[in-house]
Design a protein around this motif. Structure first.
Motif, PDB file in Angstrom:
ATOM      1  N   THR A 121       0.848  -1.191   0.000  1.00 54.23           N
ATOM      2  CA  THR A 121       0.000   0.000   0.000  1.00 54.23           C
ATOM      3  C   THR A 121       0.884   1.242   0.000  1.00 54.23           C
ATOM      4  OG1 THR A 121      -1.718  -1.149   1.280  1.00 54.23           O
ATOM      5  CG2 THR A 121      -1.815   1.259   1.211  1.00 54.23           C
ATOM      6  N   PRO A 122       0.816   2.090  -1.028  1.00 55.09           N
ATOM      7  CA  PRO A 122       1.590   3.336  -1.025  1.00 55.09           C
ATOM      8  C   PRO A 122       1.052   4.282   0.035  1.00 55.09           C
ATOM      9  CG  PRO A 122       0.061   3.316  -2.857  1.00 55.09           C
ATOM     10  CD  PRO A 122      -0.014   1.952  -2.237  1.00 55.09           C
ATOM     11  N   GLY A 123       1.884   5.234   0.456  1.00 57.23           N
ATOM     12  CA  GLY A 123       1.434   6.175   1.480  1.00 57.23           C
ATOM     13  C   GLY A 123       2.470   7.226   1.799  1.00 57.23           C
ATOM     14  N   LYS A 124       2.328   7.836   2.973  1.00 55.48           N
ATOM     15  CA  LYS A 124       3.204   8.918   3.397  1.00 55.48           C
ATOM     16  C   LYS A 124       4.469   8.364   4.056  1.00 55.48           C
ATOM     17  CE  LYS A 124      -0.840  11.849   4.304  1.00 55.48           C
ATOM     18  NZ  LYS A 124      -1.588  12.633   5.328  1.00 55.48           N
ATOM     19  N   VAL A 135      -1.514   3.509   9.577  1.00 61.71           N
ATOM     20  CA  VAL A 135      -2.572   3.734   8.600  1.00 61.71           C
ATOM     21  C   VAL A 135      -2.100   4.593   7.442  1.00 61.71           C
ATOM     22  CG1 VAL A 135      -4.875   4.713   8.262  1.00 61.71           C
ATOM     23  CG2 VAL A 135      -4.338   3.516  10.389  1.00 61.71           C
ATOM     24  N   ASP A 136      -1.316   5.638   7.735  1.00 61.08           N
ATOM     25  CA  ASP A 136      -0.975   6.647   6.729  1.00 61.08           C
ATOM     26  C   ASP A 136       0.278   6.338   5.914  1.00 61.08           C
ATOM     27  OD1 ASP A 136      -3.167   8.082   7.587  1.00 61.08           O
ATOM     28  OD2 ASP A 136      -2.019   9.408   8.909  1.00 61.08           O
ATOM     29  N   VAL A 155       3.394  -6.405   9.334  1.00 61.64           N
ATOM     30  CA  VAL A 155       3.347  -5.255   8.433  1.00 61.64           C
ATOM     31  C   VAL A 155       4.647  -4.456   8.487  1.00 61.64           C
ATOM     32  CG1 VAL A 155       2.024  -3.238   7.723  1.00 61.64           C
ATOM     33  CG2 VAL A 155       0.864  -5.113   8.904  1.00 61.64           C
ATOM     34  N   GLN A 156       5.312  -4.356   7.336  1.00 61.31           N
ATOM     35  CA  GLN A 156       6.502  -3.517   7.197  1.00 61.31           C
ATOM     36  C   GLN A 156       6.041  -2.095   6.876  1.00 61.31           C
ATOM     37  OE1 GLN A 156       7.950  -6.240   4.044  1.00 61.31           O
ATOM     38  NE2 GLN A 156       9.944  -6.028   5.055  1.00 61.31           N
ATOM     39  N   ILE A 157       6.489  -1.124   7.673  1.00 62.66           N
ATOM     40  CA  ILE A 157       6.037   0.257   7.524  1.00 62.66           C
ATOM     41  C   ILE A 157       7.230   1.170   7.282  1.00 62.66           C
ATOM     42  CG2 ILE A 157       4.802   2.166   8.632  1.00 62.66           C
ATOM     43  CD1 ILE A 157       3.382   0.059  10.353  1.00 62.66           C
ATOM     44  N   ALA A 158       7.153   1.974   6.226  1.00 61.50           N
ATOM     45  CA  ALA A 158       8.214   2.935   5.932  1.00 61.50           C
ATOM     46  C   ALA A 158       8.195   4.063   6.957  1.00 61.50           C
ATOM     47  CB  ALA A 158       8.037   3.497   4.523  1.00 61.50           C
ATOM     48  N   ALA A 162      12.913   6.119   5.303  1.00 60.72           N
ATOM     49  CA  ALA A 162      12.782   4.889   4.522  1.00 60.72           C
ATOM     50  C   ALA A 162      12.077   5.194   3.206  1.00 60.72           C
ATOM     51  CB  ALA A 162      11.989   3.848   5.305  1.00 60.72           C
ATOM     52  N   ARG A 163      12.609   4.677   2.111  1.00 61.44           N
ATOM     53  CA  ARG A 163      12.003   4.923   0.813  1.00 61.44           C
ATOM     54  C   ARG A 163      11.886   3.656  -0.023  1.00 61.44           C
ATOM     55  NH1 ARG A 163      10.786   8.733   3.072  1.00 61.44           N
ATOM     56  NH2 ARG A 163      10.706  10.916   2.410  1.00 61.44           N
ATOM     57  N   ARG A 164      12.088   2.492   0.584  1.00 58.79           N
ATOM     58  CA  ARG A 164      11.961   1.258  -0.181  1.00 58.79           C
ATOM     59  C   ARG A 164      11.745   0.077   0.743  1.00 58.79           C
ATOM     60  NH1 ARG A 164      13.882  -0.751  -5.203  1.00 58.79           N
ATOM     61  NH2 ARG A 164      12.485  -2.483  -5.671  1.00 58.79           N
TER      62      ARG A 164
END
Length: 230
Positions: A121-124, A135-136, A155-158, A162-164
């Motif tokens: 899921t793309p996001g901020k 969530v964001d 869930v891996q969260i940026a 982090a950009r990848r």
């Protein structure tokens, strides 16, 4: 243990090109001004350590939930799992592990089972320690099912830098507890959603070691002493 084994840790192949880029820039900095070159040397060493992938000794036993990430427990509270996984939206215990830029960023499976579904899921890129980052922010969610049929979301969260998010596995893949399944570059967070009724054995502020720290038990058995190096 030899000193070389303490200082020189294995590095994940994903890191070689980044270390190479840092090294080339360092040479240019030395050519421009020697003090800048030494600063570049420090940053190159840091880059090498960021991508380190040390051997871990995975506790063996049925029903163990092992930490999938190095870092600090930042949040411990009930929450609904990511909607993209199609799980029951009833809140379940969520364990959030914040990874700083100094932690190992290779992520490992918390349980032995099957990767039922993976959804990106793309996001901020908010501060990963914030609750709303779940969530964001950009994320990659995995639904893992144990051999006994219990579902765990991971869930891996940026984060801010982090950009990848890099997954190493695909839907349907069998996974062993402690097996590597992905990596997040440069600061991030990992959330684990436990099955309903399962309580964590960790506390906020506690230091986690991926593939070694026991987060919870899906059964009432005691934590065994046997381990597997991986």
């Amino acid at each position: 243990m030899r000193m070389s084994e303490v200082v020189l840790k294995p590095m994940h192949p994903e890191g070689w090109r980044f270390v190479g880029i840092f090294a080339v820039i360092t040479l240019l900095l030395f050519w421009l001004w020697e003090p800048l070159g030494w600063l570049g040397t420090i940053l190159t060493i840091w880059c090498y350590y960021f991508f380190r992938d040390p051997v871990r000794h995975v506790p063996q036993g049925d029903g163990l939930v092992i930490s999938p990430a190095d870092g600090i427990i930042s949040l411990l509270q009930p929450a609904a799992p990511p909607p993209e996984l199609g799980m029951d939206p009833t809140p379940r215990m969520r364990i959030s592990i914040f990874m700083s830029v100094f932690d190992v960023h290779v992520n490992r499976s918390p349980v032995t089972g099957t990767l039922v579904k993976m959804a990106y899921t793309p996001g901020k890129f908010l501060n990963a320690s914030l609750d709303k980052a779940s969530v964001d922010n950009e994320r990659n969610a995995l639904l893992l099912r144990t051999d006994t049929g219990q579902d765990i979301a991971c869930v891996q969260i940026a984060g801010l830098v982090a950009r990848r998010i890099l997954p190493f596995v695909k839907d349907g893949a069998p996974l062993q507890a402690g097996e590597r399944f992905g990596l997040i570059r440069f600061g991030s967070r990992l959330d684990i959603y436990l099955p309903e009724g399962v309580e964590p054995l960790v506390a906020v502020g506690q230091k986690m070691v991926a593939g070694e720290t026991v987060l919870a038990r899906l059964t009432g058995e005691q934590v065994p002493r046997a381990v597997r190096s991986d």
